[in-house]
Design a protein around this motif. Sequence first.
Motif, short mmCIF file in Angstrom:
data_model
loop_
_atom_site.label_atom_id
_atom_site.label_comp_id
_atom_site.label_asym_id
_atom_site.label_seq_id
_atom_site.Cartn_x
_atom_site.Cartn_y
_atom_site.Cartn_z
N PHE A 1 -4.74 60.83 25.35
CA PHE A 1 -5.76 61.16 26.35
C PHE A 1 -7.19 61.36 25.85
O PHE A 1 -8.01 60.72 26.29
CB PHE A 1 -5.22 62.17 27.34
CG PHE A 1 -6.39 62.81 28.01
CD1 PHE A 1 -7.00 62.18 29.16
CD2 PHE A 1 -6.75 64.12 27.78
CE1 PHE A 1 -8.18 62.82 29.95
CE2 PHE A 1 -7.80 64.76 28.50
CZ PHE A 1 -8.35 64.10 29.51
N ARG B 1 -8.22 61.04 22.74
CA ARG B 1 -8.57 59.94 22.08
C ARG B 1 -9.30 58.78 23.04
O ARG B 1 -10.26 58.17 22.46
CB ARG B 1 -7.54 59.46 21.09
CG ARG B 1 -8.10 58.39 19.85
CD ARG B 1 -7.24 58.34 18.63
NE ARG B 1 -5.99 57.75 19.06
CZ ARG B 1 -5.73 56.53 18.89
NH1 ARG B 1 -6.75 55.70 18.58
NH2 ARG B 1 -4.58 55.84 18.96
N ALA B 2 -8.50 58.41 23.84
CA ALA B 2 -8.97 57.21 24.75
C ALA B 2 -10.34 57.72 25.32
O ALA B 2 -11.19 56.87 25.29
CB ALA B 2 -8.00 57.19 25.83
N ALA B 3 -10.41 58.98 25.51
CA ALA B 3 -11.68 59.61 26.13
C ALA B 3 -12.80 59.56 25.25
O ALA B 3 -13.82 58.87 25.33
CB ALA B 3 -11.44 60.85 26.66
N ALA C 1 -13.71 55.94 24.40
CA ALA C 1 -14.47 55.41 25.53
C ALA C 1 -16.07 55.74 25.33
O ALA C 1 -17.03 55.11 25.41
CB ALA C 1 -14.03 55.65 27.19
#
Lengths: 454, 267
Positions: free
Chosen positions: B112, B114-116, B119
């Motif tokens: 989560f 890392r995705a944030a 982005a």
Amino acid sequence: MIELMQEQDTYSAVFARMETETLDGGPEALLSLRKDAMQHFEELGFPTTKDEQWLYTNVSAIAKTTFCPATRPDVAVDAATLERESFAGCGFHRLVFVNGFFASELSDTTELDDKVTVISLTDALKQQPDTVMAHLAQYADYKTHAFAALNTAFMEDGAFIHVPKGVVVDKPIQLLFITVPNNETSNEPIVVHPRVLIITGESSQVTVLESYVGLGEQVYFTNAVTEIALGENAVIDHYKVQRESTKAYHIATMQLNQQRASNGASHVTSLGGDIVRNNINVVLDGEGCNCNLSGLYIPRGKQHVDNHLLVDHAKAHCDSREFFKGILDDDAHAVFTGKIIVRKDAQKTDGKQTNRNLLLSDSARVDTNPQLEIFANDVKCTHGATIGQLDDDALFYLKTRGIETEAARSLLIYAFASEILDEIKIEAVREQVNNILLDRLPQGDRFRGFKGLQ
Amino acid sequence: MPRSFKNEKDPWIQMLEIKNLHACVEDNEILKGVNLTIKAGEVHSIMGPNGSGKSTLAQVLAGRDTYEVTQGEILFKGKNILDMEPNERACEGMFLAFQYPVEIPGVGTAYFLRAALNAVRKHRGQEELDAADFLEYVKDKMSVVDMDAKLLQRSVNEGFSGGEKKRSEIFQMAVLEPSMAILDETDSGLDIDALKIVADGVNSMRNPERSFLVITHYQRLLNYIVPDYVHVLIDGRIVRSGGKELALELEEKGYSHINAPMAGSTA
């Protein structure tokens, strides 16, 4: 009613015609069995939504369609398809059936332990008729279930698996059922009645995967019956991955009878099909059994998927668990019925049912119906069902961290499914289902290669 | 007390300008004309009784669509953000530490985050980090709030204790390095040790380019995170502003004392 009679008459006429030609092979007892089953089907007729067991699943489209019996197809299954569908490189033992007919040239059981029998049902009836007939149709009840009766009357071929006492089968046995149009020029709807019989001896262990694949987008009807006689202290992991054509009808009955201290697991993934019904019936017929039923269904468009479970706790000290999850989009409709019966003598039963549904559209629909019928007084049974949409709070939370809407939605959908994907213990199969799920998610590619998102 | 800025040429010296902000939920007006300006590097605190609109203000700033903004504007670094999605605001550098962090079963914290981070990095024109680089990157950040690395392997907030959840919020803030951080009652329910850890984490991130809006119910937090300004929010309006001593006055005399003299002048 008159219409229904006509629908049965179609099958009766076909049966009368085939009785003297194709269906009279094998032992005498088989033909009597077929006749008995046909008679029961004629009496039962196709179920209607007035039938309590079929309240939410309307099979009139199946009843009204005139299906012709499949013939041995002249369409070849190409090497690439076979390689993809048979998990080439994983070393599974496999039997392949095309339109219900055993295709020995596509099958491979060369690496199998000599003690284990994995052959087509037709061959089994020739080679060991007594063993087969002692078990065939002894578990799946054709006297009250119309589709099981129809299968029993018409079964052409299928698989016979026998694992003797104490034998552990190293690799999964795959039964691959491929349906192709009857021949290249015809798109006439066909019906296939695959039949699987699995007998396992005491303290044996085996993993069986049934894969149903429709090549092309034609209408056809798969009416499958699988019977499993699980020996004392034996272990079976049974998987089904159903990827029929989206216009196909798939009605399947899986009957699992467990002896003392046996451990049975079934996992059903429903991806294809227009009308799908999975009857999963378990009888825990000895003390100390463990039964684990799980499944994932991901209908979209106008797909209808019905998982109908019945776990019969006949003896004491047995544990059963039902764990099914669904993700529905568009106008899809799913039904879950999970019934646990605890007989009078089945004290210390531990039964658990869980059904969770995620609706991605306003027009998707779920009917979920967990049921308990308890006649013993010292048992522990729980059931729970949820139907919900993506959690707004979770979506907002993800977005406030910079993750865009579509990615956040996909992440939550994938997280919902991942718990049930983890129930698939064969890595290659889990990967297959995982990839199909990711293909369907917007930005699913982002999650490829992540195991459980950890 | 206004502090002197070294970055006066910084165009974002006005980090956040909230002008006459009105917001309602289902025809019920909760914010009734909030005005607030936060300069770069400043720490502002908003205090107020239950139901005064503190959390609504935090959620509206982050972009929650359950609230409808009926009047006014929010300028973040000079840009009107009212039409921006929450993720766009986050990419611009807005961060909200939730009062009640959401549990997301099945989504691993590491994935989560890392995705944030990616982005946000993508938006800033920075290279995205792969799993290994990310782990290296977060190692330092975990020490900011004394986070146990095992939490990275668990689902987001699932089964976290109250203190772990709040620490995880500050940890996420440290990872994402926002320019405007809103802390919504991050202190509520914390024991003194956890409170100190959270406050130390925040203080270590204070710098001339980063602003904080600290929403709290209790004066206690402000002993540890010392604000430049304190505002009192009552019934959807800021009724009084002052320096950090205002918090002490509130502690001593309560909100009713504040409310009374202001009622006439705001009517």
